[in-house]
Design a protein around this motif. Structure first.
Motif, short mmCIF file in Angstrom:
data_model
loop_
_atom_site.label_atom_id
_atom_site.label_comp_id
_atom_site.label_asym_id
_atom_site.label_seq_id
_atom_site.Cartn_x
_atom_site.Cartn_y
_atom_site.Cartn_z
N LYS A 34 38.98 73.35 41.55
CA LYS A 34 37.85 72.85 42.35
C LYS A 34 36.52 73.32 41.75
CE LYS A 34 40.06 72.41 46.86
NZ LYS A 34 40.09 72.91 48.25
N GLY A 35 36.47 74.58 41.35
CA GLY A 35 35.25 75.10 40.73
C GLY A 35 34.90 74.37 39.45
N LEU A 36 35.91 74.11 38.63
CA LEU A 36 35.69 73.42 37.36
C LEU A 36 35.27 71.97 37.59
CD1 LEU A 36 38.64 74.86 35.27
CD2 LEU A 36 36.22 75.42 35.06
N GLU A 37 35.85 71.32 38.60
CA GLU A 37 35.45 69.95 38.91
C GLU A 37 33.99 69.91 39.37
OE1 GLU A 37 38.41 68.69 41.72
OE2 GLU A 37 39.74 67.93 40.15
N LYS A 38 33.59 70.92 40.14
CA LYS A 38 32.20 71.01 40.57
C LYS A 38 31.28 71.19 39.36
CE LYS A 38 29.93 73.03 44.54
NZ LYS A 38 29.98 74.10 45.53
N ASP A 39 31.70 72.02 38.40
CA ASP A 39 30.94 72.21 37.17
C ASP A 39 30.82 70.89 36.41
OD1 ASP A 39 30.65 74.88 37.74
OD2 ASP A 39 32.15 75.56 36.29
N ILE A 40 31.92 70.15 36.34
CA ILE A 40 31.92 68.85 35.64
C ILE A 40 30.91 67.91 36.28
CG2 ILE A 40 33.28 66.76 35.21
CD1 ILE A 40 35.70 68.63 34.78
N GLN A 41 30.91 67.85 37.61
CA GLN A 41 29.95 66.98 38.30
C GLN A 41 28.52 67.39 37.99
OE1 GLN A 41 31.09 67.21 42.41
NE2 GLN A 41 32.70 65.67 42.21
N GLY A 42 28.27 68.69 37.98
CA GLY A 42 26.93 69.18 37.66
C GLY A 42 26.52 68.81 36.25
N HIS A 43 27.45 68.94 35.31
CA HIS A 43 27.14 68.59 33.92
C HIS A 43 26.91 67.08 33.77
CE1 HIS A 43 27.73 72.60 32.53
NE2 HIS A 43 29.03 72.63 32.77
N ARG A 44 27.70 66.29 34.47
CA ARG A 44 27.49 64.83 34.40
C ARG A 44 26.13 64.45 34.96
NH1 ARG A 44 33.52 62.80 36.10
NH2 ARG A 44 34.41 63.00 34.03
N LYS A 45 25.74 65.10 36.04
CA LYS A 45 24.42 64.83 36.63
C LYS A 45 23.32 65.21 35.64
CE LYS A 45 21.49 65.92 40.55
NZ LYS A 45 21.27 66.78 41.70
N GLU A 46 23.48 66.36 35.00
CA GLU A 46 22.49 66.81 34.02
C GLU A 46 22.42 65.83 32.84
OE1 GLU A 46 21.62 70.70 31.21
OE2 GLU A 46 22.98 70.89 32.92
N ILE A 47 23.56 65.34 32.41
CA ILE A 47 23.59 64.37 31.30
C ILE A 47 22.84 63.10 31.70
CG2 ILE A 47 25.10 62.81 30.00
CD1 ILE A 47 27.13 65.14 29.90
N ARG A 48 23.10 62.61 32.93
CA ARG A 48 22.40 61.41 33.39
C ARG A 48 20.89 61.63 33.42
NH1 ARG A 48 26.65 60.98 37.05
NH2 ARG A 48 25.45 62.06 38.65
#
Length: 77
Positions: A34-48
């Motif tokens: 769950k923590g890693l998925e949250k990190d992934i979402q944050g990184h995707r948002k940053e990329i966008r």
């Protein structure tokens, strides 16, 4: 017969402890996921956001180059 029963009982207890340990490990791993998925979402948002910034800057560069071409025309007048 009693020895066999005692052996099986201790074996059952051992396996229950093992199951409990595995369940705890599974819970920890799910929390990690769950923590890693949250990190992934944050990184995707940053990329966008960065891609949007890059797009804005590319448009700005295009506009400035166009403006520069306009000014180059008047340079020789």
């Amino acid at each position: 017969m009693k020895k066999k029963f005692a052996a099986l009982t201790s074996d059952i207890a051992t396996q229950r402890e093992e199951i409990k340990g595995l369940q705890e490990k599974e819970k920890e791993l799910y929390e990690l996921i769950k923590g890693l998925e949250k990190d992934i979402q944050g990184h995707r948002k940053e990329i966008r956001e960065r891609e949007e910034t890059i797009g804005d800057k590319e448009r700005r560069i295009y506009d400035l180059r166009k403006k520069n071409q306009e000014l180059e025309k008047f340079k020789f007048v």
